[in-house]
Scaffold this motif. Structure first.
Motif, PDB file in Angstrom:
ATOM      1  N   ARG A 297       1.123  51.638  18.003  1.00 40.25           N
ATOM      2  CA  ARG A 297       0.789  52.799  18.826  1.00 40.25           C
ATOM      3  C   ARG A 297       2.012  53.678  19.060  1.00 40.25           C
ATOM      4  NH1 ARG A 297      -4.146  51.477  22.362  1.00 40.25           N
ATOM      5  NH2 ARG A 297      -4.672  49.351  21.808  1.00 40.25           N
ATOM      6  N   HIS A 298       3.156  53.301  18.459  1.00 40.32           N
ATOM      7  CA  HIS A 298       4.379  54.053  18.765  1.00 40.32           C
ATOM      8  C   HIS A 298       4.829  54.928  17.600  1.00 40.32           C
ATOM      9  CE1 HIS A 298       5.707  50.246  16.963  1.00 40.32           C
ATOM     10  NE2 HIS A 298       6.823  50.858  16.609  1.00 40.32           N
ATOM     11  N   CYS A 299       3.932  55.181  16.645  1.00 43.23           N
ATOM     12  CA  CYS A 299       4.285  56.002  15.481  1.00 43.23           C
ATOM     13  C   CYS A 299       4.596  57.438  15.904  1.00 43.23           C
ATOM     14  CB  CYS A 299       3.123  55.992  14.494  1.00 43.23           C
ATOM     15  SG  CYS A 299       3.398  57.061  13.087  1.00 43.23           S
ATOM     16  N   ARG A 300       5.590  58.043  15.289  1.00 46.51           N
ATOM     17  CA  ARG A 300       5.942  59.435  15.604  1.00 46.51           C
ATOM     18  C   ARG A 300       5.610  60.390  14.459  1.00 46.51           C
ATOM     19  NH1 ARG A 300       7.230  56.410  19.423  1.00 46.51           N
ATOM     20  NH2 ARG A 300       8.531  57.104  21.152  1.00 46.51           N
ATOM     21  N   GLN A 301       4.879  59.912  13.477  1.00 44.89           N
ATOM     22  CA  GLN A 301       4.461  60.737  12.333  1.00 44.89           C
ATOM     23  C   GLN A 301       5.651  61.531  11.767  1.00 44.89           C
ATOM     24  OE1 GLN A 301       0.882  61.896  14.752  1.00 44.89           O
ATOM     25  NE2 GLN A 301      -0.047  61.887  12.728  1.00 44.89           N
ATOM     26  N   CYS A 302       6.608  60.755  11.290  1.00 45.61           N
ATOM     27  CA  CYS A 302       7.924  61.288  10.934  1.00 45.61           C
ATOM     28  C   CYS A 302       7.918  62.234   9.741  1.00 45.61           C
ATOM     29  CB  CYS A 302       8.845  60.151  10.531  1.00 45.61           C
ATOM     30  SG  CYS A 302       8.800  58.764  11.618  1.00 45.61           S
ATOM     31  N   ARG A 303       8.914  63.111   9.753  1.00 45.81           N
ATOM     32  CA  ARG A 303       9.221  63.934   8.589  1.00 45.81           C
ATOM     33  C   ARG A 303       9.697  63.010   7.456  1.00 45.81           C
ATOM     34  NH1 ARG A 303      11.410  69.206   9.676  1.00 45.81           N
ATOM     35  NH2 ARG A 303      12.881  68.813   7.991  1.00 45.81           N
ATOM     36  N   ALA A 304       9.674  63.531   6.257  1.00 41.27           N
ATOM     37  CA  ALA A 304      10.121  62.720   5.111  1.00 41.27           C
ATOM     38  C   ALA A 304      11.647  62.660   5.015  1.00 41.27           C
ATOM     39  CB  ALA A 304       9.534  63.274   3.822  1.00 41.27           C
ATOM     40  N   ASP A 305      12.353  63.347   5.953  1.00 43.00           N
ATOM     41  CA  ASP A 305      13.818  63.221   5.980  1.00 43.00           C
ATOM     42  C   ASP A 305      14.312  62.863   7.386  1.00 43.00           C
ATOM     43  OD1 ASP A 305      13.287  65.590   7.246  1.00 43.00           O
ATOM     44  OD2 ASP A 305      14.423  66.867   5.873  1.00 43.00           O
ATOM     45  N   ALA A 306      13.458  62.210   8.179  1.00 39.30           N
ATOM     46  CA  ALA A 306      13.803  61.880   9.572  1.00 39.30           C
ATOM     47  C   ALA A 306      14.948  60.861   9.632  1.00 39.30           C
ATOM     48  CB  ALA A 306      12.575  61.298  10.262  1.00 39.30           C
ATOM     49  N   ILE A 307      15.758  60.987  10.685  1.00 32.55           N
ATOM     50  CA  ILE A 307      16.866  60.039  10.896  1.00 32.55           C
ATOM     51  C   ILE A 307      16.982  59.751  12.385  1.00 32.55           C
ATOM     52  CG2 ILE A 307      19.392  59.731  10.795  1.00 32.55           C
ATOM     53  CD1 ILE A 307      19.439  61.682   8.454  1.00 32.55           C
ATOM     54  N   GLY A 308      17.128  58.492  12.759  1.00 25.86           N
ATOM     55  CA  GLY A 308      17.396  58.148  14.159  1.00 25.86           C
ATOM     56  C   GLY A 308      16.355  57.215  14.731  1.00 25.86           C
ATOM     57  N   LEU A 309      16.403  57.038  16.057  1.00 20.02           N
ATOM     58  CA  LEU A 309      15.363  56.272  16.738  1.00 20.02           C
ATOM     59  C   LEU A 309      14.055  57.023  16.536  1.00 20.02           C
ATOM     60  CD1 LEU A 309      17.127  55.483  20.157  1.00 20.02           C
ATOM     61  CD2 LEU A 309      16.704  53.868  18.302  1.00 20.02           C
ATOM     62  N   LEU A 310      12.918  56.342  16.652  1.00 19.63           N
ATOM     63  CA  LEU A 310      11.653  57.011  16.337  1.00 19.63           C
ATOM     64  C   LEU A 310      11.390  58.226  17.228  1.00 19.63           C
ATOM     65  CD1 LEU A 310       9.090  54.201  15.480  1.00 19.63           C
ATOM     66  CD2 LEU A 310      10.814  55.268  14.051  1.00 19.63           C
ATOM     67  N   GLY A 311      11.814  58.160  18.485  1.00 20.03           N
ATOM     68  CA  GLY A 311      11.554  59.287  19.386  1.00 20.03           C
ATOM     69  C   GLY A 311      12.519  60.447  19.208  1.00 20.03           C
ATOM     70  N   GLU A 312      13.538  60.272  18.398  1.00 21.05           N
ATOM     71  CA  GLU A 312      14.497  61.357  18.195  1.00 21.05           C
ATOM     72  C   GLU A 312      14.564  61.641  16.692  1.00 21.05           C
ATOM     73  OE1 GLU A 312      18.434  59.951  19.319  1.00 21.05           O
ATOM     74  OE2 GLU A 312      18.477  58.576  17.638  1.00 21.05           O
ATOM     75  N   ASP A 313      15.062  62.804  16.343  1.00 21.28           N
ATOM     76  CA  ASP A 313      15.264  63.067  14.925  1.00 21.28           C
ATOM     77  C   ASP A 313      16.586  63.806  14.764  1.00 21.28           C
ATOM     78  OD1 ASP A 313      15.238  63.501  12.278  1.00 21.28           O
ATOM     79  OD2 ASP A 313      13.527  64.858  12.253  1.00 21.28           O
ATOM     80  N   ARG A 314      17.537  63.122  14.105  1.00 23.93           N
ATOM     81  CA  ARG A 314      18.874  63.701  13.967  1.00 23.93           C
ATOM     82  C   ARG A 314      19.091  64.294  12.583  1.00 23.93           C
ATOM     83  NH1 ARG A 314      22.913  59.283  16.466  1.00 23.93           N
ATOM     84  NH2 ARG A 314      24.378  60.904  15.830  1.00 23.93           N
ATOM     85  N   SER A 315      17.995  64.569  11.862  1.00 26.44           N
ATOM     86  CA  SER A 315      18.155  65.019  10.478  1.00 26.44           C
ATOM     87  C   SER A 315      18.951  66.327  10.373  1.00 26.44           C
ATOM     88  CB  SER A 315      16.793  65.168   9.793  1.00 26.44           C
ATOM     89  OG  SER A 315      15.958  66.015  10.523  1.00 26.44           O
ATOM     90  N   GLN A 316      18.866  67.171  11.400  1.00 24.73           N
ATOM     91  CA  GLN A 316      19.586  68.451  11.321  1.00 24.73           C
ATOM     92  C   GLN A 316      21.110  68.281  11.390  1.00 24.73           C
ATOM     93  OE1 GLN A 316      18.015  71.261  10.394  1.00 24.73           O
ATOM     94  NE2 GLN A 316      16.352  69.789  10.243  1.00 24.73           N
ATOM     95  N   GLU A 317      21.576  67.125  11.888  1.00 29.01           N
ATOM     96  CA  GLU A 317      23.032  66.865  11.910  1.00 29.01           C
ATOM     97  C   GLU A 317      23.535  66.499  10.520  1.00 29.01           C
ATOM     98  OE1 GLU A 317      24.239  63.781  14.732  1.00 29.01           O
ATOM     99  OE2 GLU A 317      22.482  64.321  15.924  1.00 29.01           O
ATOM    100  N   PHE A 318      22.596  66.089   9.656  1.00 28.87           N
ATOM    101  CA  PHE A 318      23.024  65.575   8.348  1.00 28.87           C
ATOM    102  C   PHE A 318      22.378  66.355   7.215  1.00 28.87           C
ATOM    103  CE2 PHE A 318      23.284  62.124  11.460  1.00 28.87           C
ATOM    104  CZ  PHE A 318      24.623  61.771  11.334  1.00 28.87           C
ATOM    105  N   THR A 319      22.580  67.666   7.240  1.00 32.65           N
ATOM    106  CA  THR A 319      22.081  68.484   6.131  1.00 32.65           C
ATOM    107  C   THR A 319      22.904  68.137   4.890  1.00 32.65           C
ATOM    108  OG1 THR A 319      23.645  70.206   6.669  1.00 32.65           O
ATOM    109  CG2 THR A 319      21.446  70.389   7.676  1.00 32.65           C
ATOM    110  N   LYS A 320      22.398  68.544   3.725  1.00 33.29           N
ATOM    111  CA  LYS A 320      23.107  68.217   2.484  1.00 33.29           C
ATOM    112  C   LYS A 320      24.537  68.760   2.522  1.00 33.29           C
ATOM    113  CE  LYS A 320      20.654  68.509  -1.561  1.00 33.29           C
ATOM    114  NZ  LYS A 320      20.311  68.984  -2.926  1.00 33.29           N
ATOM    115  N   GLU A 321      24.652  69.977   3.009  1.00 38.14           N
ATOM    116  CA  GLU A 321      25.974  70.615   3.087  1.00 38.14           C
ATOM    117  C   GLU A 321      26.927  69.754   3.934  1.00 38.14           C
ATOM    118  OE1 GLU A 321      25.689  74.368   4.966  1.00 38.14           O
ATOM    119  OE2 GLU A 321      27.696  74.986   4.337  1.00 38.14           O
TER     120      GLU A 321
END
Ligand code: CLF
Ligand code: SF4
Length: 480
Positions: A297-321
């Motif tokens: 019941r705790h799914c966050r329906q993540c992006r395909a590039d999500a990073i971090g704990l399920l309730g947070e998404d730090r993907s923008q800190e780790f762009t390819k650049e």
């Protein structure tokens, strides 16, 4: 460093009586207990397979798989928004080498990242070379990272040996129906063995392959979670049957997720006005299935590039650049040290929960009402976030004996730097209108008054969620 559990600002309750834990261990054979322990160990650090682990451990997805071999009516991989958490959404595609580099960077920067998943943006098994090459590169350099794969299941039986060989211990199949007629309303086409099939014919091929894949995973002793997208009017009444079928075919966990559908996503369902389920409808189906097997019941329906704990998404800190400039900092012994700290902390939390359950007095142990409370948390199993900083609340059901996680609810952050708070407060109140209280580490007078006026109490505490929830419940029952 091991985080410390501090005492709550809620009044301490008097220890009165220990409640029965209802443990059925005595009746279990030692073989069953041993198997349970082994299973426990396999999922203990996987934030999706273990609800408890998701407070402590993180996952990362690498987007190496662009192509797909089916078309779901809820999917459009062209749409991207940095704030959108939805399967298939991704900002940048990576090569296997870039993905492996990224994983080693993150393994150093976020040592609580224990699972690397490939979940898109297309289907990993429609891109087998890129997917398996990525897994190989990571397994070779970072043996403690668990590998995880999420697929529509069409090609599972073809790749089961490779999956086993690579020690991929967790596989998710998105399986929405076992009835081809319903399938024809969910899938526009299925591309199998160089041919495109539409309607019932296509759905039939997919559904057969999904159940065969599930069976093959069971035979290979790979843990399988099934995700089902709940689509009102199409498969909502049918999901109990799906649950029964996947249980019989050996699924470990069932995750019924709400359809995300909006016209701006450009999906078939979005454009035709197909709605998603309400929280209540979703919970009702999850509850109907819950007696039969373990539900997620705790799914966050993540992006395909999500990073971090399920309730947070730090993907923008780790762009390819960004990440291509960073040196891989993977260090096994440092990671193990962090994990030991987390495990020690989990033990402390477990003991604190146990103590709370044993000591908190609830006036009547029979016919206690079930109530919902909304919790602001940054993780760790604690009430530890300011009301104004929360971007979601975790909702727990409390009945005086048990505190049970039932869902999370996304909200717009209340603190907007002085602008727009009135509008966000209104939305927040609508989102948690069915909750009796909100448990937060701090809250300002203005939102507090608004919540009280709406009949939602506020509790300020910094402590284990279960303890704060039970203490509130005790007081709530006394006041009734
Ligand atoms: Fe990723 Fe999926 Fe593995 Fe988890 S996500 S591949 S099992 S590591 Fe998790 Fe995200 Fe829900 Fe998926 S919260 S969408 S269930
Ligand atoms: Fe999209 Fe996944 Fe469906 Fe493919 S299987 S169409 S990527 S949701």
């Amino acid at each position: 460093m091991t985080p410390q559990v501090t005492s709550s600002s809620v009044t301490e309750s008097t220890p009165t009586q220990a409640k029965s834990g209802g443990c059925g261990c005595d009746s279990k054979s030692s073989a069953t207990v041993e198997m349970d322990e082994k299973l426990q160990e396999r999922i203990a650090k996987h934030p999706c397979y273990s609800e408890e682990a998701h407070h402590h451990y993180a996952r990362m997805h690498v987007a190496v798989a662009p192509a797909c071999n089916i078309q779901c009516n809820y999917c459009n991989r062209k749409y991207d928004c940095a704030n959108e958490s939805r399967p298939g959404v991704v900002s940048e595609l990576l090569t296997p080498e870039e993905a492996a580099h990224k994983a080693l960077v993150i393994a150093g920067k976020i040592p609580q990242m224990t699972v690397l998943g490939i979940a898109g943006p297309g289907d990993p098994l429609a891109n087998p070379e890129k997917t398996f090459r990525t897994f190989e590169l990571i397994a070779d350099k970072a043996s403690d990272i668990k590998l995880c794969l999420s697929t529509n299941g069409l090609m599972l039986t073809e790749y089961i040996d490779r999956i086993k060989q690579l020690n991929i211990d967790h596989v998710t199949i998105t399986l929405n129906t076992i009835d081809p007629e319903i399938g024809a309303q969910i899938y526009s086409w299925v591309h199998y063995k160089r041919k495109r099939y539409r309607g019932i014919e296509g759905a039939k091929i997919l559904l057969e392959k999904q159940l065969e894949g599930l069976q093959a995973l069971k035979e290979a002793d790979i843990l399988c979670k099934v995700n089902s997208v709940m689509i009102p009017g199409i498969n909502d009444q049918h999901l109990v049957e799906v649950n029964k079928a996947i249980r019989e075919h050996g699924a470990f966990l069932h995750n019924i997720m709400p359809l995300i559908s909006a016209p701006e996503h450009g999906t078939h369902f979005g454009l035709t006005g197909q709605r998603g389920p309400t929280q209540k409808e979703l919970k009702s189906v999850q509850d109907q299935c819950a007696g039969n097997m373990k539900m997620m019941r705790h799914c966050r329906q993540c992006r395909a590039d999500a990073i971090g704990l399920l309730g947070e998404d730090r993907s923008q800190e780790f762009t390819k650049e960004n990440f291509l400039e960073m040196a891989p900092e993977y260090d096994l012994s440092k990671r193990q040290e962090v994990h030991e700290g987390i495990e020690k902390f989990r033990e402390e939390i477990k003991a604190a929960k146990q103590k709370a359950v044993e000591t908190i007095h609830v006036t009547s142990l029979q016919n206690n009402p079930k109530i919902l409370v909304a919790v602001a948390t940054k993780g760790g199993g604690l009430v530890n976030q300011h009301f104004g900083h929360a971007k979601e609340f975790q909702v727990y059901e409390v009945d005086g004996n048990e505190v049970r996680f039932i869902s999370h609810r996304k909200i717009d952050q209340y603190c907007q730097g002085g602008y727009g708070e009135a509008a966000t407060a209104e939305n927040i109140m609508k989102t948690i209108a069915d909750c009796k209280a909100v448990l937060v580490s701090k809250i300002g007078n203005c939102p507090k008054e608004k919540l009280h006026a709406a009949g939602i109490q506020t509790v300020e505490a910094y402590d284990v969620i279960e303890k704060v929830a039970l203490e509130f419940y005790e007081q709530y029952v006394k006041e009734q």
